[in-house]
Design a protein around this motif. Structure first.
Motif, PDB file in Angstrom:
ATOM      1  N   GLU A   1      -6.059   9.865   1.286  1.00  0.00           N
ATOM      2  CA  GLU A   1      -4.909   9.043   0.900  1.00  0.00           C
ATOM      3  C   GLU A   1      -3.611   9.610   1.467  1.00  0.00           C
ATOM      4  OE1 GLU A   1      -6.394   7.171  -3.352  1.00  0.00           O
ATOM      5  OE2 GLU A   1      -5.591   9.224  -3.303  1.00  0.00           O
TER       6      GLU A   1
ATOM      7  N   LEU B   1      -2.631  12.640  -4.639  1.00  0.00           N
ATOM      8  CA  LEU B   1      -3.395  11.940  -3.607  1.00  0.00           C
ATOM      9  C   LEU B   1      -4.531  12.813  -3.098  1.00  0.00           C
ATOM     10  CD1 LEU B   1      -0.472  10.494  -1.451  1.00  0.00           C
ATOM     11  CD2 LEU B   1      -1.783   9.298  -3.198  1.00  0.00           C
TER      12      LEU B   1
ATOM     13  N   ARG C   1       0.836  -1.208   0.000  1.00  0.00           N
ATOM     14  CA  ARG C   1       0.000   0.000   0.000  1.00  0.00           C
ATOM     15  C   ARG C   1       0.868   1.255   0.000  1.00  0.00           C
ATOM     16  NH1 ARG C   1      -4.238   2.331  -2.067  1.00  0.00           N
ATOM     17  NH2 ARG C   1      -5.188   3.826  -0.672  1.00  0.00           N
ATOM     18  N   ILE C   2       1.966   1.249   0.745  1.00  0.00           N
ATOM     19  CA  ILE C   2       2.902   2.376   0.737  1.00  0.00           C
ATOM     20  C   ILE C   2       3.394   2.619  -0.686  1.00  0.00           C
ATOM     21  CG2 ILE C   2       5.228   3.100   1.427  1.00  0.00           C
ATOM     22  CD1 ILE C   2       4.685   1.714   4.135  1.00  0.00           C
TER      23      ILE C   2
ATOM     24  N   LEU D   1       0.583   4.037  -2.984  1.00  0.00           N
ATOM     25  CA  LEU D   1       0.339   5.457  -2.729  1.00  0.00           C
ATOM     26  C   LEU D   1       1.483   6.319  -3.252  1.00  0.00           C
ATOM     27  CD1 LEU D   1      -1.221   5.233   0.842  1.00  0.00           C
ATOM     28  CD2 LEU D   1      -2.402   5.844  -1.280  1.00  0.00           C
ATOM     29  N   ALA D   2       2.709   5.842  -3.135  1.00  0.00           N
ATOM     30  CA  ALA D   2       3.859   6.603  -3.639  1.00  0.00           C
ATOM     31  C   ALA D   2       3.778   6.746  -5.159  1.00  0.00           C
ATOM     32  CB  ALA D   2       5.152   5.914  -3.235  1.00  0.00           C
TER      33      ALA D   2
ATOM     34  N   LYS E   1       0.981   9.168  -5.980  1.00  0.00           N
ATOM     35  CA  LYS E   1       1.368  10.538  -5.658  1.00  0.00           C
ATOM     36  C   LYS E   1       2.186  11.146  -6.794  1.00  0.00           C
ATOM     37  CE  LYS E   1       3.674  13.284  -2.104  1.00  0.00           C
ATOM     38  NZ  LYS E   1       4.388  13.241  -0.815  1.00  0.00           N
TER      39      LYS E   1
ATOM     40  N   GLU F   1      -3.499   8.611   5.022  1.00  0.00           N
ATOM     41  CA  GLU F   1      -3.170   7.186   5.107  1.00  0.00           C
ATOM     42  C   GLU F   1      -1.683   6.968   4.848  1.00  0.00           C
ATOM     43  OE1 GLU F   1      -4.290   2.889   3.022  1.00  0.00           O
ATOM     44  OE2 GLU F   1      -5.047   4.745   2.142  1.00  0.00           O
ATOM     45  N   GLN F   2      -1.143   7.671   3.850  1.00  0.00           N
ATOM     46  CA  GLN F   2       0.271   7.534   3.520  1.00  0.00           C
ATOM     47  C   GLN F   2       1.136   7.983   4.697  1.00  0.00           C
ATOM     48  OE1 GLN F   2       2.029  10.237   0.611  1.00  0.00           O
ATOM     49  NE2 GLN F   2       3.065   8.475  -0.329  1.00  0.00           N
ATOM     50  N   LYS F   3       0.768   9.081   5.320  1.00  0.00           N
ATOM     51  CA  LYS F   3       1.513   9.582   6.472  1.00  0.00           C
ATOM     52  C   LYS F   3       1.504   8.557   7.610  1.00  0.00           C
ATOM     53  CE  LYS F   3       1.920  13.602   9.442  1.00  0.00           C
ATOM     54  NZ  LYS F   3       1.428  14.928   9.773  1.00  0.00           N
TER      55      LYS F   3
ATOM     56  N   TYR G   1       3.758   5.623   6.579  1.00  0.00           N
ATOM     57  CA  TYR G   1       5.169   5.993   6.678  1.00  0.00           C
ATOM     58  C   TYR G   1       5.633   5.978   8.130  1.00  0.00           C
ATOM     59  CZ  TYR G   1       5.804   7.519   1.803  1.00  0.00           C
ATOM     60  OH  TYR G   1       5.932   7.574   0.437  1.00  0.00           O
TER      61      TYR G   1
END
Length: 60
Positions: free
Chosen positions: A26, A22, A9-10, A13-14, A17, A29-31, A34
């Motif tokens: 999102e 995002l 998932r990381i 999302l990367a 982005k 969620e990414q934060k 991470y």
């Protein structure tokens, strides 16, 4: 604990982005992912670093 699904998932999302951007949800969620990733690295590195032993070379 970091699971393979979290890592995937990381990465998803990367990639998103970089291409489309995002949404606010999102990005949040990414934060969060991470933070979990970094916490996992720290959790694993501290015992490793604590186990390192410095030895002075013998003099001949």
């Amino acid at each position: 604990m970091l699971t393979q699904e979290m890592i995937q998932r990381i990465n998803e999302l990367a990639r998103k982005k970089k291409t489309a951007g995002l949404t606010d949800e999102e990005a949040a969620e990414q934060k969060k992912l991470y933070r979990a990733y970094l916490d996992n690295i720290r959790e694993n590195m501290i015992p490793l670093l604590d186990s390192i032993e410095f030895v002075e070379p013998s003099k001949k």
